[in-house]
Design a protein around this motif. Structure first.
Motif, PDB file in Angstrom:
ATOM      1  N   LYS A 171      12.792  -2.223  -4.192  1.00 17.54           N
ATOM      2  CA  LYS A 171      13.772  -3.289  -4.355  1.00 17.54           C
ATOM      3  C   LYS A 171      13.073  -4.501  -4.957  1.00 17.54           C
ATOM      4  O   LYS A 171      12.048  -4.963  -4.459  1.00 17.54           O
ATOM      5  CB  LYS A 171      14.385  -3.671  -2.990  1.00 17.54           C
ATOM      6  N   ASN A 172      13.630  -4.992  -6.057  1.00 16.05           N
ATOM      7  CA  ASN A 172      13.049  -6.163  -6.710  1.00 16.05           C
ATOM      8  C   ASN A 172      13.294  -7.424  -5.886  1.00 16.05           C
ATOM      9  O   ASN A 172      14.373  -7.613  -5.327  1.00 16.05           O
ATOM     10  CB  ASN A 172      13.650  -6.345  -8.105  1.00 16.05           C
ATOM     11  N   ILE A 173      12.289  -8.255  -5.810  1.00 18.48           N
ATOM     12  CA  ILE A 173      12.384  -9.517  -5.064  1.00 18.48           C
ATOM     13  C   ILE A 173      12.276 -10.674  -6.055  1.00 18.48           C
ATOM     14  O   ILE A 173      11.359 -10.716  -6.879  1.00 18.48           O
ATOM     15  CB  ILE A 173      11.259  -9.622  -4.013  1.00 18.48           C
ATOM     16  N   TYR A 174      13.225 -11.622  -5.977  1.00 15.34           N
ATOM     17  CA  TYR A 174      13.248 -12.781  -6.869  1.00 15.34           C
ATOM     18  C   TYR A 174      13.236 -14.071  -6.036  1.00 15.34           C
ATOM     19  O   TYR A 174      13.701 -14.082  -4.893  1.00 15.34           O
ATOM     20  CB  TYR A 174      14.502 -12.763  -7.753  1.00 15.34           C
ATOM     21  N   ASP A 175      12.741 -15.141  -6.653  1.00  7.21           N
ATOM     22  CA  ASP A 175      12.798 -16.434  -5.975  1.00  7.21           C
ATOM     23  C   ASP A 175      14.122 -17.115  -6.294  1.00  7.21           C
ATOM     24  O   ASP A 175      15.006 -16.539  -6.944  1.00  7.21           O
ATOM     25  CB  ASP A 175      11.607 -17.317  -6.380  1.00  7.21           C
ATOM     26  N   TRP A 186      10.914 -13.068 -10.960  1.00  7.80           N
ATOM     27  CA  TRP A 186      10.548 -11.853 -10.228  1.00  7.80           C
ATOM     28  C   TRP A 186       9.253 -12.070  -9.451  1.00  7.80           C
ATOM     29  O   TRP A 186       8.256 -12.551  -9.986  1.00  7.80           O
ATOM     30  CB  TRP A 186      10.385 -10.686 -11.199  1.00  7.80           C
ATOM     31  N   LEU A 187       9.277 -11.712  -8.153  1.00  5.15           N
ATOM     32  CA  LEU A 187       8.107 -11.919  -7.304  1.00  5.15           C
ATOM     33  C   LEU A 187       7.358 -10.627  -6.997  1.00  5.15           C
ATOM     34  O   LEU A 187       6.169 -10.655  -6.686  1.00  5.15           O
ATOM     35  CB  LEU A 187       8.532 -12.576  -5.984  1.00  5.15           C
ATOM     36  N   GLY A 188       8.070  -9.511  -7.047  1.00  7.06           N
ATOM     37  CA  GLY A 188       7.421  -8.244  -6.716  1.00  7.06           C
ATOM     38  C   GLY A 188       8.425  -7.222  -6.206  1.00  7.06           C
ATOM     39  O   GLY A 188       9.640  -7.366  -6.405  1.00  7.06           O
ATOM     40  N   ASN A 189       7.908  -6.193  -5.527  1.00  8.28           N
ATOM     41  CA  ASN A 189       8.750  -5.110  -5.017  1.00  8.28           C
ATOM     42  C   ASN A 189       8.701  -5.027  -3.495  1.00  8.28           C
ATOM     43  O   ASN A 189       7.663  -5.285  -2.889  1.00  8.28           O
ATOM     44  CB  ASN A 189       8.286  -3.764  -5.591  1.00  8.28           C
ATOM     45  N   GLU A 190       9.826  -4.671  -2.933  1.00  6.26           N
ATOM     46  CA  GLU A 190       9.893  -4.315  -1.520  1.00  6.26           C
ATOM     47  C   GLU A 190      10.033  -2.799  -1.417  1.00  6.26           C
ATOM     48  O   GLU A 190      10.887  -2.199  -2.077  1.00  6.26           O
ATOM     49  CB  GLU A 190      11.080  -4.996  -0.846  1.00  6.26           C
ATOM     50  N   PHE A 191       9.180  -2.174  -0.592  1.00  6.70           N
ATOM     51  CA  PHE A 191       9.210  -0.722  -0.458  1.00  6.70           C
ATOM     52  C   PHE A 191      10.299  -0.321   0.524  1.00  6.70           C
ATOM     53  O   PHE A 191      10.367  -0.817   1.643  1.00  6.70           O
ATOM     54  CB  PHE A 191       7.845  -0.214   0.032  1.00  6.70           C
ATOM     55  N   LEU A 192      11.189   0.624   0.106  1.00 11.72           N
ATOM     56  CA  LEU A 192      12.329   1.035   0.925  1.00 11.72           C
ATOM     57  C   LEU A 192      12.099   2.345   1.656  1.00 11.72           C
ATOM     58  O   LEU A 192      12.889   2.693   2.540  1.00 11.72           O
ATOM     59  CB  LEU A 192      13.581   1.160   0.045  1.00 11.72           C
ATOM     60  N   GLY A 193      11.052   3.071   1.326  1.00 10.26           N
ATOM     61  CA  GLY A 193      10.785   4.350   1.985  1.00 10.26           C
ATOM     62  C   GLY A 193      10.709   5.480   0.979  1.00 10.26           C
ATOM     63  O   GLY A 193      11.332   5.435  -0.090  1.00 10.26           O
ATOM     64  N   TYR A 194       9.934   6.513   1.315  1.00  9.61           N
ATOM     65  CA  TYR A 194       9.779   7.654   0.415  1.00  9.61           C
ATOM     66  C   TYR A 194      11.050   8.493   0.384  1.00  9.61           C
ATOM     67  O   TYR A 194      11.767   8.638   1.379  1.00  9.61           O
ATOM     68  CB  TYR A 194       8.595   8.518   0.853  1.00  9.61           C
ATOM     69  N   ASP A 195      11.310   9.052  -0.769  1.00  9.09           N
ATOM     70  CA  ASP A 195      12.511   9.876  -0.965  1.00  9.09           C
ATOM     71  C   ASP A 195      12.074  11.179  -1.632  1.00  9.09           C
ATOM     72  O   ASP A 195      12.158  11.323  -2.855  1.00  9.09           O
ATOM     73  CB  ASP A 195      13.532   9.135  -1.830  1.00  9.09           C
ATOM     74  N   THR A 196      11.605  12.119  -0.838  1.00  7.65           N
ATOM     75  CA  THR A 196      11.130  13.392  -1.369  1.00  7.65           C
ATOM     76  C   THR A 196      12.177  14.481  -1.152  1.00  7.65           C
ATOM     77  O   THR A 196      13.081  14.338  -0.328  1.00  7.65           O
ATOM     78  CB  THR A 196       9.815  13.814  -0.706  1.00  7.65           C
ATOM     79  N   TYR A 197      12.015  15.570  -1.879  1.00  9.09           N
ATOM     80  CA  TYR A 197      12.910  16.722  -1.737  1.00  9.09           C
ATOM     81  C   TYR A 197      12.061  17.945  -1.421  1.00  9.09           C
ATOM     82  O   TYR A 197      11.176  18.320  -2.200  1.00  9.09           O
ATOM     83  CB  TYR A 197      13.706  16.948  -3.017  1.00  9.09           C
ATOM     84  N   PRO A 207       0.801  -1.234   0.000  1.00  6.46           N
ATOM     85  CA  PRO A 207       0.000   0.000   0.000  1.00  6.46           C
ATOM     86  C   PRO A 207       0.833   1.284   0.000  1.00  6.46           C
ATOM     87  O   PRO A 207       0.339   2.332  -0.419  1.00  6.46           O
ATOM     88  CB  PRO A 207      -0.815  -0.113   1.296  1.00  6.46           C
ATOM     89  N   GLU A 208       2.088   1.183   0.482  1.00  3.94           N
ATOM     90  CA  GLU A 208       2.924   2.393   0.484  1.00  3.94           C
ATOM     91  C   GLU A 208       3.266   2.859  -0.929  1.00  3.94           C
ATOM     92  O   GLU A 208       3.597   4.023  -1.146  1.00  3.94           O
ATOM     93  CB  GLU A 208       4.218   2.140   1.263  1.00  3.94           C
TER      94      GLU A 208
END
Length: 363
Positions: A282-286, A291-302, A207-208
């Motif tokens: 971050k891409n996640i692989y088995d 490819w399995l999906g994405n891992e959210f690392l955090g927002y990076d705004t300026y 959801p992020e």
């Protein structure tokens, strides 16, 4: 006779060998002399996009008999480009480009996936290529790219916050403070659209991961800001009122100064999270590399900000200082003396001029 034939055959073999080595050396030299010509801007502002039409790279001195190249962009350390921290979007695979009869390949689709720049900084691209007979036989995992030329450096400029505040004011002064975020390629819009959660899509699995839903006046990937003004120092001698923070690139309010001292304000334009760049995932692989999906690392705004310092002085003290300034007195003794001196000097001259004028009319 046989000996002579053998000698000629030996000489002929040597000539052929030398010729083949020369051809091989020429082919290798032609390949190592591959160059690029880049046509496009290298300086951008927040809000700019790199379009395929405005950014063209020509690979030259290629081997026409190779038919095709796959161009690619690498970071300076030779790895596939994975720094997406300055823009929304990312890259797909390199295109499949034909080589013309002059050994030139025109490439204008490598950078179109970048999306919109949303923060300042610099990044560089090292262009590279690999020959391939056709797309069906090409495999990224089984090829070696050859870098061409030196990396091209791109710059995204810093935005500038402009205000109208003076360096000093007097007690009881009221000023309408205006701020504006400039040096960006963005339109000033109502912040209400960006505050409404219904105007965003959200990833079901993570959801992020979210993005702005575009319409006729909003782009899905665009930078937008919430302005604010915060009192860092001197809150007891300044009052804020009539604050208007309803626009993305401008703000206004009234500041009333009630006592002497130093006032420090922080003007900030907080960036809305309107999209998530690949640097935040971050891409996640088995175990099999799927490819399995994405891992959210955090927002990076300026979010650009500016500190303003204002000195508040006593209005009565300022008035007293202004009364101490001496103004020349035209009724002084020197003034009278100067007037008398002027009459003494000018009158004889005036009399001579009158006499000469009368003489001119004597017949």
């Amino acid at each position: 006779m046989q000996t002579i034939k053998k000698i000629f055959a030996l000489i002929l073999s040597v000539c052929l060998a030398v010729g083949m080595l020369a051809v091989m050396a020429f082919a290798q030299e032609a390949q190592t002399n591959v160059t690029i010509r880049y046509y496009g801007p290298t300086t951008f502002k927040i809000g700019d996009m790199i379009s395929d039409e405005d950014n063209v790279v020509y690979f030259e001195n290629l081997d026409p008999e190779q038919y095709y190249i796959v161009p690619e962009i690498f970071s300076e350390n030779g790895e596939f480009l994975d720094d997406y921290s300055l823009f929304f979007g990312g890259f797909g695979d390199g295109p499949f480009v034909a080589i013309d009869e002059t050994g030139c390949a025109k490439v204008n689709v490598l950078m179109g996936g970048l999306g919109t720049f949303y923060k300042p900084g610099t990044f560089s691209y090292q262009y590279a290529y690999v020959y391939t007979p056709d797309w069906d036989q090409f495999n990224y995992d089984n090829c070696e790219f050859t870098p061409v030329g030196t990396p091209i450096v791109f710059t995204i400029e810093e935005p500038v916050i402009q205000t109208n505040l003076p360096e000093s004011v007097k007690v009881n002064d009221s000023i309408t403070l205006t701020t504006e975020l400039t040096n960006v390629n963005l339109e000033n819009k109502d912040v209400a659209y960006y505050l409404d959660e219904d105007n965003y899509w959200f990833d079901d699995a993570v959801p992020e991961i979210k993005g702005l839903i575009g319409d006729e006046s909003h782009r899905g990937e665009e930078a937008a800001y919430q302005p604010s003004v915060e009192i860092l120092e001197g809150a007891d001698i300044v009052a804020q009122s009539n604050q208007d923070y309803s626009n993305t690139l401008k703000s206004s309010e009234t500041l009333t100064f009630t006592g002497t001292g130093t006032v420090k304000l922080k003007v900030k334009y907080t960036q809305f999270v309107t999209a998530v760049s690949q640097s935040q995932l971050k891409n996640i692989y088995d175990d099999n590399g799927e490819w399995l999906g994405n891992e959210f690392l955090g927002y990076d705004t300026y979010s650009p900000e500016k500190i303003i310092t204002i000195e508040v002085t006593d209005s009565e003290a300022s008035t007293e200082n202004s009364q101490n300034v001496e103004i020349p007195n035209t009724d002084s003794e020197w003034g009278n003396t100067a007037a008398i001196y002027a009459i003494i000097v000018i009158m004889p001259v005036f009399g001579i001029a009158v006499i000469r004028r009368k003489k001119n009319f004597v017949k």
